[in-house]
Design an enzyme around this catalytic site. Structure first.
Site, PDB file in Angstrom:
ATOM      1  N   HIS A 191     -20.174   6.139  -8.581  1.00 31.45           N
ATOM      2  CA  HIS A 191     -19.668   5.684  -7.280  1.00 31.45           C
ATOM      3  C   HIS A 191     -18.470   4.751  -7.457  1.00 31.45           C
ATOM      4  O   HIS A 191     -18.622   3.535  -7.550  1.00 31.45           O
ATOM      5  CB  HIS A 191     -20.793   4.961  -6.517  1.00 31.45           C
ATOM      6  CG  HIS A 191     -20.463   4.713  -5.077  1.00 31.45           C
ATOM      7  ND1 HIS A 191     -21.413   4.648  -4.089  1.00 31.45           N
ATOM      8  CD2 HIS A 191     -19.284   4.512  -4.448  1.00 31.45           C
ATOM      9  CE1 HIS A 191     -20.835   4.411  -2.924  1.00 31.45           C
ATOM     10  NE2 HIS A 191     -19.535   4.321  -3.126  1.00 31.45           N
ATOM     11  N   ARG A 219      -8.729   5.462  -5.118  1.00 37.65           N
ATOM     12  CA  ARG A 219      -7.655   5.370  -4.115  1.00 37.65           C
ATOM     13  C   ARG A 219      -6.530   6.368  -4.278  1.00 37.65           C
ATOM     14  O   ARG A 219      -5.483   6.223  -3.654  1.00 37.65           O
ATOM     15  CB  ARG A 219      -7.048   3.951  -4.101  1.00 37.65           C
ATOM     16  CG  ARG A 219      -8.052   2.812  -3.989  1.00 37.65           C
ATOM     17  CD  ARG A 219      -8.895   2.909  -2.758  1.00 37.65           C
ATOM     18  NE  ARG A 219      -9.692   1.687  -2.539  1.00 37.65           N
ATOM     19  CZ  ARG A 219     -10.747   1.634  -1.736  1.00 37.65           C
ATOM     20  NH1 ARG A 219     -11.160   2.717  -1.095  1.00 37.65           N
ATOM     21  NH2 ARG A 219     -11.403   0.512  -1.577  1.00 37.65           N
ATOM     22  N   ASP A 229     -18.628   9.141   2.021  1.00 41.95           N
ATOM     23  CA  ASP A 229     -18.759   7.710   1.715  1.00 41.95           C
ATOM     24  C   ASP A 229     -17.655   6.846   2.324  1.00 41.95           C
ATOM     25  O   ASP A 229     -16.486   7.224   2.347  1.00 41.95           O
ATOM     26  CB  ASP A 229     -18.801   7.459   0.211  1.00 41.95           C
ATOM     27  CG  ASP A 229     -19.033   5.979  -0.073  1.00 41.95           C
ATOM     28  OD1 ASP A 229     -19.930   5.413   0.552  1.00 41.95           O
ATOM     29  OD2 ASP A 229     -18.280   5.399  -0.866  1.00 41.95           O
ATOM     30  N   ASP A 248     -19.888   0.916  -6.930  1.00 43.70           N
ATOM     31  CA  ASP A 248     -19.135   1.015  -5.672  1.00 43.70           C
ATOM     32  C   ASP A 248     -17.813   0.249  -5.829  1.00 43.70           C
ATOM     33  O   ASP A 248     -17.403  -0.500  -4.943  1.00 43.70           O
ATOM     34  CB  ASP A 248     -19.943   0.488  -4.478  1.00 43.70           C
ATOM     35  CG  ASP A 248     -19.261   0.781  -3.138  1.00 43.70           C
ATOM     36  OD1 ASP A 248     -18.267   1.532  -3.111  1.00 43.70           O
ATOM     37  OD2 ASP A 248     -19.730   0.240  -2.120  1.00 43.70           O
TER      38      ASP A 248
HETATM   39 ZN   LIG Z   1     -20.156   3.430   0.835  1.00 42.86          ZN
END
Ligand SMILES: [Zn+2]
Length: 458
Positions: A62, A66, A154, A332
């Site tokens: 995760h 960009r 996401d 994340d």
């Molecule tokens: Zn997320």
């Protein structure tokens, strides 16, 4: 050079239930042998791993790199450099780029960039819906053909349950796991931090735990209905863990992941360091010695989605990791420019970087505290994500790709801005004293980063 002999390390390979002092011989990018007193063939370099842990290369399923479209925040070159520095040999990119990864062309673009500029393996996820708008399904079959390994919206969450059901049916048909950022928009509305005592005290709009739990429950029901593999991303709330625990007992194809910030910090951090250390920071204070890291109230580096939650929620995430309810650890990693974060709390984007410190924070909160064995923690970064995604990685089996992470369990170090390879510096852990550190990252038999030689990259 894609051959190497690693000598004398503690080799921990959970996939093979192997944990012993041993040498690892890598020949031409593959694991060739593991055993005692192996000798290096002529011309093969040796790496002394004595006193270190030698693990299958860590996988972070995760991250946000960009690219395309937001490369002022991060790109494949800087993102993979940060991954290598953190000990990660494989990463999985989220599709909420600009444009979103909802077509075969964008998938191909990222694969090409990764080949040219990436120093670790880069895997790609595709969007569930076109432009991640939550209205119309993306061409899931075409995305699979282009090489995505999972689908997810996401950053957003498909609100329409019927649409999510269809997405699950396609995901199952194409044998793709479906990841979900669990957020019920009608409950969360404009929330910017956990709804509780601190949101009230600070006058910030609350993001209630039920906003996550509601969608986790929905996903469990849809996994049962469709048989799709649904993976709940960055779990933050206690009831989410309970729901998944109960569903797994019934054999539902549901799984979950947790990020170190959610099992290290709490919402009191948004009220400033004094409040945090006095109220909820006690579980960490011994590691931080006399000088505790300081930050002001409303520091936007403590703003993420889902938000930091209560001490009770943090405990539930730790318990879920300890008993196996939560299978996977990840960062994340969500880079944002300084100028974007240097605004009022309400206006700052959600998210923090994380690739360079997630190993240390996981060791500190799970292994050094004896909540989890070292092998079980390594499994959550290696074989577990590899199995979910059918990567054929995450192990040191003979013949496997020679992706290897060497790390020091005990090394104490301070994370600082200058020491970060990410293009963005939005991280709340600068100045923290951490325990445990990657010392070498080996991808396909090549050392792409090592502490000894910071410039060893490609
Ligand atoms: Zn997320």
């Amino acid at each position: 050079m894609n051959s190497l002999l690693l000598t004398g390390g503690q080799v921990v390979d959970p996939a093979n239930k192997f944990d012993s002092i041993a040498d690892v011989l890598i020949l031409e990018g593959k694991i060739s042998a593991i055993g005692k007193k192996l000798s290096a063939p002529a011309g093969v370099e040796t790496f002394d791993a004595k006193g270190k842990i030698v693990s299958p290369g860590l996988i972070d399923l995760h991250v946000h790199f960009r690219e395309p479209g937001q490369t002022a925040k991060e790109n494949i070159a800087t993102g993979t450099a940060a991954a290598a520095r953190g000990g990660f040999t494989s990463v999985v990119c989220m599709p909420n780029t600009s444009p979103a990864i909802d077509s075969a062309g964008t998938v191909a673009l990222i694969h090409e960039r990764a080949r040219e500029q990436g120093i670790v393996n880069v895997f790609v996820t595709g969007a569930i819906t076109k432009s991640i708008a939550g209205e119309e399904l993306a061409p899931i079959g075409g995305l699979k053909k282009a090489g995505v390994i999972a689908i997810t919206d996401d950053g957003h969450c498909v609100q329409n349950n019927e649409l999510m059901r269809r997405a699950c049916e396609y995901a199952k048909m194409f044998d793709l796991p479906i990841f979900d950022h669990c957020q019920d928009y009608s409950l969360v509305t404009e929330g910017v931090m956990h709804e509780g005592y601190w949101s009230l005290a600070l006058g910030l709009r609350g993001w209630p735990a039920a906003g996550e739990e509601m969608i986790v429950a929905r996903n469990i029901l849809l996994a049962e209905l469709t048989g799709a593999k649904i993976h709940c991303q960055h779990l933050s709330a206690a009831r989410s863990v309970e729901l998944i625990r109960e569903a797994k007992k019934r054999g539902v194809s549901i799984s979950g992941e947790a990020c170190p910030h959610h099992f290290t910090l709490t919402d009191s951090a948004v009220a400033g360091s004094e409040k945090f250390w006095a109220d909820d920071g006690k579980i960490l204070a011994p590691t931080q010695a006399a000088e505790l890291p300081a930050w002001p109230a409303y520091d936007t580096n403590f703003k993420m989605n889902p938000p930091l939650r209560s001490a009770k929620d943090r405990e539930a995430i730790l318990a879920g990791l300890a008993d196996g309810t939560i299978d996977i650890l990840c960062s994340d990693h969500a880079p944002h420019c300084d100028y974007e974060k240097e605004v009022e709390f309400d206006y700052a984007p959600f998210g923090i970087t994380g690739l360079e410190i997630e190993l240390a924070l996981s060791l500190m909160q799970l292994v050094h505290t004896k909540r989890l064995s070292l092998a079980d923690m390594i499994a959550k970064f290696t074989v577990n994500p590899a199995r979910l995604l059918n990567l054929g990685k995450g192990t040191l089996s003979v013949g496997a790709d020679a992706d290897v992470t060497v790390f020091d369990l005990e090394q104490e170090w301070v994370y600082n801005r200058e020491g970060s390879a990410s293009k963005s510096k939005n991280n709340p852990f600068f100045g923290w004293k951490l325990k445990g550190k990657a010392v070498a990252t080996i991808v396909g038999g090549r050392t792409v980063w090592s502490e000894q030689n910071e410039l060893a990259c490609v």
